[in-house]
Design a protein around this motif. Structure first.
Motif, short mmCIF file in Angstrom:
data_model
loop_
_atom_site.label_atom_id
_atom_site.label_comp_id
_atom_site.label_asym_id
_atom_site.label_seq_id
_atom_site.Cartn_x
_atom_site.Cartn_y
_atom_site.Cartn_z
N ASN A 127 0.84 -1.20 0.00
CA ASN A 127 0.00 0.00 0.00
C ASN A 127 0.87 1.25 0.00
OD1 ASN A 127 0.94 0.25 2.63
ND2 ASN A 127 -0.93 -0.60 3.52
N GLU A 128 0.22 2.40 -0.01
CA GLU A 128 0.96 3.65 -0.14
C GLU A 128 1.87 3.94 1.04
OE1 GLU A 128 -3.46 4.84 0.46
OE2 GLU A 128 -2.31 3.18 -0.40
N VAL A 129 1.53 3.41 2.21
CA VAL A 129 2.38 3.65 3.38
C VAL A 129 3.73 2.97 3.19
CG1 VAL A 129 2.54 3.38 5.88
CG2 VAL A 129 0.34 3.83 4.84
N GLU A 130 3.72 1.75 2.69
CA GLU A 130 4.98 1.02 2.49
C GLU A 130 5.85 1.71 1.44
OE1 GLU A 130 5.84 -1.39 4.43
OE2 GLU A 130 3.91 -1.31 5.47
N TRP A 131 5.23 2.23 0.38
CA TRP A 131 6.01 2.93 -0.64
C TRP A 131 6.56 4.25 -0.10
CZ3 TRP A 131 7.42 0.63 -5.09
CH2 TRP A 131 6.68 -0.45 -5.53
N ALA A 132 5.74 4.98 0.64
CA ALA A 132 6.18 6.29 1.15
C ALA A 132 7.28 6.13 2.19
CB ALA A 132 4.99 7.04 1.74
N LYS A 133 7.25 5.05 2.96
CA LYS A 133 8.29 4.85 3.96
C LYS A 133 9.66 4.61 3.33
CE LYS A 133 6.56 1.53 6.40
NZ LYS A 133 6.36 0.55 7.49
N ARG A 134 9.68 4.19 2.07
CA ARG A 134 10.94 3.95 1.38
C ARG A 134 11.27 5.06 0.38
NH1 ARG A 134 15.07 0.48 2.88
NH2 ARG A 134 14.12 -1.12 4.21
N GLY A 135 10.67 6.24 0.53
CA GLY A 135 11.03 7.39 -0.28
C GLY A 135 10.30 7.53 -1.59
N TRP A 136 9.29 6.69 -1.85
CA TRP A 136 8.56 6.76 -3.12
C TRP A 136 7.39 7.73 -2.99
CZ3 TRP A 136 10.68 4.10 -7.16
CH2 TRP A 136 11.53 3.05 -6.86
N ALA A 137 7.08 8.40 -4.08
CA ALA A 137 5.91 9.29 -4.17
C ALA A 137 5.15 8.96 -5.44
CB ALA A 137 6.34 10.76 -4.17
N CYS A 138 3.85 9.21 -5.43
CA CYS A 138 3.02 8.93 -6.60
C CYS A 138 3.28 9.98 -7.66
CB CYS A 138 1.55 8.90 -6.20
SG CYS A 138 0.44 8.39 -7.54
N GLN A 139 3.58 9.52 -8.87
CA GLN A 139 3.94 10.42 -9.96
C GLN A 139 2.86 10.51 -11.03
OE1 GLN A 139 6.50 12.25 -9.81
NE2 GLN A 139 6.66 13.16 -11.84
N GLY A 140 1.91 9.61 -11.03
CA GLY A 140 0.87 9.62 -12.06
C GLY A 140 0.00 8.39 -11.93
N LYS A 141 -0.53 7.95 -13.02
CA LYS A 141 -1.43 6.80 -13.05
C LYS A 141 -0.69 5.54 -12.65
CE LYS A 141 -5.33 4.72 -14.02
NZ LYS A 141 -6.53 4.90 -13.18
N GLU A 142 -0.91 5.08 -11.42
CA GLU A 142 -0.30 3.86 -10.88
C GLU A 142 1.22 3.87 -11.05
OE1 GLU A 142 -2.10 2.05 -9.20
OE2 GLU A 142 -4.14 2.43 -9.88
N ARG A 143 1.83 5.03 -10.91
CA ARG A 143 3.27 5.14 -11.09
C ARG A 143 3.87 5.81 -9.86
NH1 ARG A 143 6.65 5.29 -15.58
NH2 ARG A 143 4.84 5.08 -16.92
#
Length: 478
Positions: A127-143
């Protein structure tokens, strides 16, 4: 006179010579052509003058290309400027700092996942929490995109259910395999030198702190004041659907009267719907460009936004009966938070919390912890108020006999004596505290004496040295 005629003829020849031109000719090119034509006319006149005077043409100066080269560079710079203005630049949102312990940066990354058109709900492991904890941010459509190493990745879990059970089972197995793969890519998809690949944010970073009850109540008041400023859009109390264990009347009694003081109107009447929303972490929304948004509330933890006008009844009669209902049936302040928000999620709020006793229950959402902080602060305030009234109670004790048993009236009823009971309880509490203090001091003195005796014994049991023997003899001789 002849020189003037020759210049005029040369000018006519230059004007009559064919020159390629288009309707879309740029200003720089037109300026360059005119300057080059003028330069050619002057150079032709110079050659004719040298022939007339008898100078050889081999010694004639060549045409200087300084102007043409300058015009060429000007046209090139103009074309470059236009191309830079029309070429879209790559936009890099967010901070490029590596900050695994910064809660605000984590919330900013989580805010990029809130648009449902860009990011659909995913399983817990990806989920978005796991991605955000590793420095990822949403850039667009499922990206998603790493803000530090700029690596991009498409996260797409395609699940196609067929008509048969075997097809559905196969689709579930495919989805499970994709979840495992993406859970691995959360870490491994970074560049080899990216710091987010080594360590991410801790699970307890989203947790709200209630270590200071005073600070928690001050933050509650700030949210309450922001919501009171949006009173025309705040739903009615009957539009709210609160949990069963939320006793709003008790909370109003536990808060100090200064909490509800309105500086503008000068009244201290509680706004109960605004207080209920503030207890669940909601506050007014403020836009960086347009300022405060009057009809919207937000949660600064999960970045969720609420259109308050959607939950307020449009028309209510004098008896409180709903004439025109709201677009939404009711507003549940707890349910409207996002799934990972600690105001709603007890697991997210309890992560990283150290228990001091086995009986202490910490598996509570943030709003319940806030209610506990309000209760603790209220109890402490009442204790202080009781101590402040103790001198008057002692004075009242000298004027009356509060230790006497209250007499019963002839009718058999009991006569309540509230002031006497309170003073007695206060005196008993002070006496009990004094007795406990004396007991503690007695224990400390006993321990101190035991330590002193043990120290004397250890000193006396040591073997005598030359210095000690001399000192003992000197003492005995003296």
């Amino acid at each position: 006179m002849n020189s003037t005629k020759r210049k005029f003829n040369a000018l006519l020849q230059g004007l009559s010579s064919p020159r390629a031109s288009t309707d879309q000719e740029s200003p720089a090119t037109m300026f360059g052509n005119r300057a080059a034509s003028t330069k050619a006319v002057d150079y032709e006149a110079l050659l004719q003058k040298r022939r007339r005077l008898g100078f050889p043409e081999s010694t004639a100066p060549r045409l200087d290309n300084t102007v043409s080269s300058g015009l060429t560079s000007l046209a090139t710079s103009i074309r470059r400027t236009v191309s830079d203005a029309t070429t879209p630049k790559v936009r890099r949102d967010g901070s490029a700092r590596y900050s695994p312990g910064d809660r605000e940066e984590l919330l900013k990354r989580l805010a990029t996942f809130q648009e449902i058109t860009d990011w659909t709900p995913k399983p817990d492991r990806v989920n978005e929490v796991e991605w955000a904890k590793r420095g990822w941010a949403c850039q667009g459509k499922e990206r998603v995109r790493c803000l530090l190493c700029h690596k991009e990745l498409v996260v797409k879990l395609k699940k196609e259910a067929g008509d048969k059970e075997t097809d559905a089972l196969t689709a579930a197995e495919v989805e499970a395999a994709l979840v495992d793969k993406y859970a691995e890519l959360i870490v491994s998809a970074h560049q080899s030198d990216c710091l987010w690949k080594r360590r991410g944010c801790d699970d307890s970073l989203l947790r709200l702190s209630f270590m200071s009850s005073k600070a928690a109540i001050e933050a509650l008041k700030q949210r309450y004041v922001e919501l009171c400023a949006r009173e025309p859009f705040i739903p009615y109390e009957f539009n709210l659907h609160l949990p069963e264990d939320m006793a709003l009347d008790e909370v109003v009694d536990q808060l100090s009267p200064d909490f509800f003081t309105n500086e503008k109107s000068g009244t201290n009447t509680p706004n109960r719907p605004a207080l209920a929303l503030a207890l669940f972490g909601w506050q007014g929304l403020t836009n960086t460009r347009i300022g405060a948004v009057a009809n919207t509330a937000s949660c600064h933890t999960c970045q969720r936004r609420l259109g308050l006008w959607m939950f307020k009844s449009k028309e209510v009669d004098e008896n409180g009966k709903i004439v025109v209902p709201a677009p939404m049936d009711y507003l549940d302040p707890e349910r409207e938070h996002r799934f990972f928000c600690p105001w709603k999620n007890a697991t997210a709020q309890s992560r990283g919390h150290v228990t001091h006793s086995s009986s202490e229950s910490v598996d509570m959402p943030a709003w319940k912890m806030l209610l506990q902080s309000i209760k603790n602060e209220s109890d402490l305030r009442r204790v202080y108020e009781g101590r402040a009234r103790s001198p008057s109670k002692l004075a009242a004790k000298g004027a009356s006999t509060p230790h006497k048993t209250p007499t019963r009236p002839a009718g058999g009823g009991h006569t309540p004596q509230i002031s006497v009971d309170l003073s007695v309880d206060g005196e008993e509490d002070e006496a009990a505290r004094d007795a406990k203090d004396k007991e503690r001091w007695a224990k400390l003195r006993k321990v101190k004496s035991l330590l002193d005796n043990k120290l004397r014994r250890s000193v006396s049991s040591r073997p005598d040295t030359t210095a000690s023997i001399k000192s003992n003899r000197s003492i005995k001789g003296g």
